[in-house]
Design a protein around this motif. Sequence first.
Motif, PDB file in Angstrom:
ATOM      1  N   LEU A 103     -23.095 -21.987  -6.322  1.00  0.00           N
ATOM      2  CA  LEU A 103     -22.546 -22.661  -7.433  1.00  0.00           C
ATOM      3  C   LEU A 103     -23.185 -23.431  -8.314  1.00  0.00           C
ATOM      4  O   LEU A 103     -24.364 -24.058  -7.870  1.00  0.00           O
ATOM      5  N   MET A 104     -23.153 -23.342  -9.652  1.00  0.00           N
ATOM      6  CA  MET A 104     -23.857 -24.026 -10.716  1.00  0.00           C
ATOM      7  C   MET A 104     -23.114 -24.944 -11.447  1.00  0.00           C
ATOM      8  O   MET A 104     -21.957 -24.941 -11.893  1.00  0.00           O
ATOM      9  N   CYS A 105     -23.533 -26.411 -11.588  1.00  0.00           N
ATOM     10  CA  CYS A 105     -23.119 -27.408 -12.244  1.00  0.00           C
ATOM     11  C   CYS A 105     -24.093 -28.084 -12.984  1.00  0.00           C
ATOM     12  O   CYS A 105     -25.043 -27.950 -12.834  1.00  0.00           O
ATOM     13  N   GLY A 106     -23.364 -28.800 -13.913  1.00  0.00           N
ATOM     14  CA  GLY A 106     -24.260 -29.436 -14.946  1.00  0.00           C
ATOM     15  C   GLY A 106     -23.734 -30.106 -16.218  1.00  0.00           C
ATOM     16  O   GLY A 106     -22.414 -29.790 -15.957  1.00  0.00           O
ATOM     17  N   LEU A 107     -24.297 -31.108 -16.690  1.00  0.00           N
ATOM     18  CA  LEU A 107     -23.514 -31.564 -17.785  1.00  0.00           C
ATOM     19  C   LEU A 107     -23.417 -30.725 -19.108  1.00  0.00           C
ATOM     20  O   LEU A 107     -24.287 -29.700 -19.293  1.00  0.00           O
ATOM     21  N   GLN A 108     -22.591 -30.973 -19.920  1.00  0.00           N
ATOM     22  CA  GLN A 108     -22.391 -30.371 -21.149  1.00  0.00           C
ATOM     23  C   GLN A 108     -23.745 -30.115 -21.791  1.00  0.00           C
ATOM     24  O   GLN A 108     -24.542 -31.152 -22.188  1.00  0.00           O
ATOM     25  N   GLY A 109     -23.998 -29.020 -22.408  1.00  0.00           N
ATOM     26  CA  GLY A 109     -25.501 -29.091 -23.291  1.00  0.00           C
ATOM     27  C   GLY A 109     -26.471 -28.941 -22.512  1.00  0.00           C
ATOM     28  O   GLY A 109     -27.859 -28.898 -22.969  1.00  0.00           O
ATOM     29  N   ALA A 110     -26.836 -28.766 -21.099  1.00  0.00           N
ATOM     30  CA  ALA A 110     -27.783 -29.015 -20.206  1.00  0.00           C
ATOM     31  C   ALA A 110     -28.474 -27.413 -20.299  1.00  0.00           C
ATOM     32  O   ALA A 110     -29.663 -27.369 -19.660  1.00  0.00           O
ATOM     33  N   GLY A 111     -27.962 -26.468 -20.462  1.00  0.00           N
ATOM     34  CA  GLY A 111     -28.362 -25.027 -20.640  1.00  0.00           C
ATOM     35  C   GLY A 111     -27.916 -24.404 -19.406  1.00  0.00           C
ATOM     36  O   GLY A 111     -28.828 -23.711 -18.664  1.00  0.00           O
ATOM     37  N   LYS A 112     -26.585 -24.789 -18.743  1.00  0.00           N
ATOM     38  CA  LYS A 112     -26.564 -24.170 -17.432  1.00  0.00           C
ATOM     39  C   LYS A 112     -25.907 -22.489 -17.450  1.00  0.00           C
ATOM     40  O   LYS A 112     -26.291 -22.011 -16.712  1.00  0.00           O
ATOM     41  N   THR A 113     -25.181 -22.091 -18.657  1.00  0.00           N
ATOM     42  CA  THR A 113     -24.955 -20.828 -18.710  1.00  0.00           C
ATOM     43  C   THR A 113     -26.102 -20.105 -18.874  1.00  0.00           C
ATOM     44  O   THR A 113     -26.330 -18.969 -18.179  1.00  0.00           O
ATOM     45  N   THR A 114     -26.988 -20.438 -19.453  1.00  0.00           N
ATOM     46  CA  THR A 114     -28.436 -19.765 -19.774  1.00  0.00           C
ATOM     47  C   THR A 114     -29.279 -19.505 -18.594  1.00  0.00           C
ATOM     48  O   THR A 114     -29.761 -18.544 -17.963  1.00  0.00           O
ATOM     49  N   TYR A 207     -15.720 -26.303  -4.860  1.00  0.00           N
ATOM     50  CA  TYR A 207     -16.590 -26.214  -3.865  1.00  0.00           C
ATOM     51  C   TYR A 207     -16.108 -26.101  -2.647  1.00  0.00           C
ATOM     52  O   TYR A 207     -16.679 -25.428  -1.533  1.00  0.00           O
ATOM     53  N   GLU A 208     -14.876 -26.665  -2.292  1.00  0.00           N
ATOM     54  CA  GLU A 208     -14.222 -26.464  -1.086  1.00  0.00           C
ATOM     55  C   GLU A 208     -13.894 -25.002  -0.660  1.00  0.00           C
ATOM     56  O   GLU A 208     -13.821 -24.717   0.420  1.00  0.00           O
ATOM     57  N   LEU A 209     -13.332 -24.524  -1.872  1.00  0.00           N
ATOM     58  CA  LEU A 209     -12.778 -23.164  -1.458  1.00  0.00           C
ATOM     59  C   LEU A 209     -13.932 -21.925  -1.454  1.00  0.00           C
ATOM     60  O   LEU A 209     -13.858 -21.128  -0.743  1.00  0.00           O
ATOM     61  N   ALA A 210     -15.026 -22.037  -2.213  1.00  0.00           N
ATOM     62  CA  ALA A 210     -16.061 -21.218  -2.254  1.00  0.00           C
ATOM     63  C   ALA A 210     -16.993 -21.371  -1.045  1.00  0.00           C
ATOM     64  O   ALA A 210     -17.687 -20.329  -0.480  1.00  0.00           O
ATOM     65  N   LYS A 211     -17.032 -22.606  -0.778  1.00  0.00           N
ATOM     66  CA  LYS A 211     -18.047 -23.183   0.465  1.00  0.00           C
ATOM     67  C   LYS A 211     -19.607 -22.445   0.267  1.00  0.00           C
ATOM     68  O   LYS A 211     -20.087 -21.637   0.709  1.00  0.00           O
ATOM     69  N   PRO A 212     -20.162 -22.831  -0.762  1.00  0.00           N
ATOM     70  CA  PRO A 212     -21.337 -22.165  -1.330  1.00  0.00           C
ATOM     71  C   PRO A 212     -22.582 -22.517  -0.273  1.00  0.00           C
ATOM     72  O   PRO A 212     -22.609 -23.735   0.219  1.00  0.00           O
ATOM     73  N   GLN A 213     -23.331 -21.648  -0.402  1.00  0.00           N
ATOM     74  CA  GLN A 213     -24.676 -21.567   0.251  1.00  0.00           C
ATOM     75  C   GLN A 213     -25.761 -22.496  -0.552  1.00  0.00           C
ATOM     76  O   GLN A 213     -26.385 -23.179  -0.011  1.00  0.00           O
ATOM     77  N   GLU A 214     -25.572 -22.194  -1.836  1.00  0.00           N
ATOM     78  CA  GLU A 214     -26.434 -23.255  -2.785  1.00  0.00           C
ATOM     79  C   GLU A 214     -25.526 -23.978  -3.760  1.00  0.00           C
ATOM     80  O   GLU A 214     -24.540 -23.202  -4.358  1.00  0.00           O
ATOM     81  N   ASN A 215     -25.569 -25.195  -3.781  1.00  0.00           N
ATOM     82  CA  ASN A 215     -25.003 -25.666  -5.065  1.00  0.00           C
ATOM     83  C   ASN A 215     -26.082 -26.600  -6.226  1.00  0.00           C
ATOM     84  O   ASN A 215     -26.550 -27.313  -5.647  1.00  0.00           O
ATOM     85  N   LEU A 216     -26.359 -25.631  -6.950  1.00  0.00           N
ATOM     86  CA  LEU A 216     -27.452 -26.008  -7.909  1.00  0.00           C
ATOM     87  C   LEU A 216     -26.999 -26.624  -9.136  1.00  0.00           C
ATOM     88  O   LEU A 216     -26.226 -26.490  -9.885  1.00  0.00           O
ATOM     89  N   LEU A 217     -27.645 -28.171  -9.233  1.00  0.00           N
ATOM     90  CA  LEU A 217     -27.307 -28.752 -10.527  1.00  0.00           C
ATOM     91  C   LEU A 217     -28.338 -28.639 -11.606  1.00  0.00           C
ATOM     92  O   LEU A 217     -29.742 -28.483 -11.478  1.00  0.00           O
ATOM     93  N   VAL A 218     -28.001 -28.289 -12.892  1.00  0.00           N
ATOM     94  CA  VAL A 218     -29.087 -27.994 -13.925  1.00  0.00           C
ATOM     95  C   VAL A 218     -29.316 -29.153 -14.877  1.00  0.00           C
ATOM     96  O   VAL A 218     -28.026 -29.621 -15.215  1.00  0.00           O
TER      97      VAL A 218
END
Length: 450
Positions: A103-114, A207-218
């Motif tokens: 799972l990838m999360c982050g603020l707007q404009g942090a470059g998350k999608t890239t 998060y609760e549905l996917a139960k990710p092995q990694e939750n990375l903050l960009v």
Amino acid sequence: MLENITNKITGIFQGLSNKGAITEKDLDTTLREVRVALLEADVSLKVSKDLIKNIQEKALGQKVIENVQPGQQIIKIVSDELTEILGSQSSELNFKNKPSVFLMCGLQGAGKTTSIAKLAHYCQNTLNKTVSLVSTDLRRPAAIEQLRVLAQKNNIQFIEPSSEDVKDIVQTALNQSEKLLSDILIIDTSGRISTDEELLIELKTIYELAKPQENLLVLDSMMGQQALSVVEAFHQTAPLTGFILTRLDADPRGGVALSAKYQTGLPIRFFGSGENITDFEVFHPDRIASRILGMGDVVSLVEKAQKDFDNKEMENLQAQMMSGKFNMEGMLKQFLQMKKMGGMSGLMSYMPGVGKIKSMMENADFDEKIIDHQIAIIRSMTKQERSDPDILKASRKRRIASGSGRQVHEVNRLLKQFEQTKKMMKQAQKPGFANKIKNLLGGNQMPTIE
């Protein structure tokens, strides 16, 4: 990358080398200067205080090792403590499940999608994992289209969102990635601000549905100390497993890199080092500490070269150099490989004594565009002219200058550089050449201690 803190800290320790002896007073003065440099680099007060305290305790209790100068021992202590603060060692990704969900999360404009595209490319091409991507970002215009285009451009599987409901999108992606036998499913989430309660609730639902092995903050490394409060907000909503730092190549301070792991306990996994899909590196704490202390990162440079260079091509080029048959064709290949590695400034960022090298380049008024101009000049030469530059007389030089859109004096300058390169290749085969380069880059002896 990290130029401000690197230049200041290397300058501080260079001051030690100018003394005939290091006293306890010298050590106090040096560490006070280091503390100021850290705070100016946006390192948090707690990290700065703890780092200086640990260095001081270990330096004062250190026994002088025979044949190792005390100044070198102090730098070794600083390097070890920096490495400890940065995270001791790099942290491996969790691939226990198939597919492993990131799972990838982050603020707007942090470059998350890239960063998602870069991470997927890294996993596919370096780790040999099959990757699927899906976007749940229904808020930002064209967010899904951006990820789709990045996936198609880099031959990464993209799972089309099944509806306008994030629960349905996630569940469908989980099922589809399993059918595709993907090793990894990376889920893009909406860019959000930490105070947006609605979006934080949406993140928790995913998060609760996917139960990710990694939750990375960009994290945007240029955010400064504000980044730590952002980390806390996300971590409370959906427990994080680590960070990806973006724009570290554009951040001359580096405070986030030094503070994030120490204050949160979460590892920095990767960092972005440029705009290209391949400008994505594993965060090795010991190597970053080495860069901060101006000692370079030769290991990463070698790894990058092995990844970017054509081994057979480089072997042929090396054989040409060693045999004295180096020509303009070989020089063109050198320039193209250098461009692939990020240009001269990209290469120099990995080298020991980088501050001194950059200063030399600035004093020489070096412009990265010169390499592009020189490539154009060589490409305007005939095959015969590239093989035997000695035949280049006035009329040929004018034709080459016209064909490349440059001036005749630039052609002459390239030819002079070519001759100097050939001369250096001959010198490189002689004993003592490495010591000359070391002295040029400031390979001073460290002082002794009283």
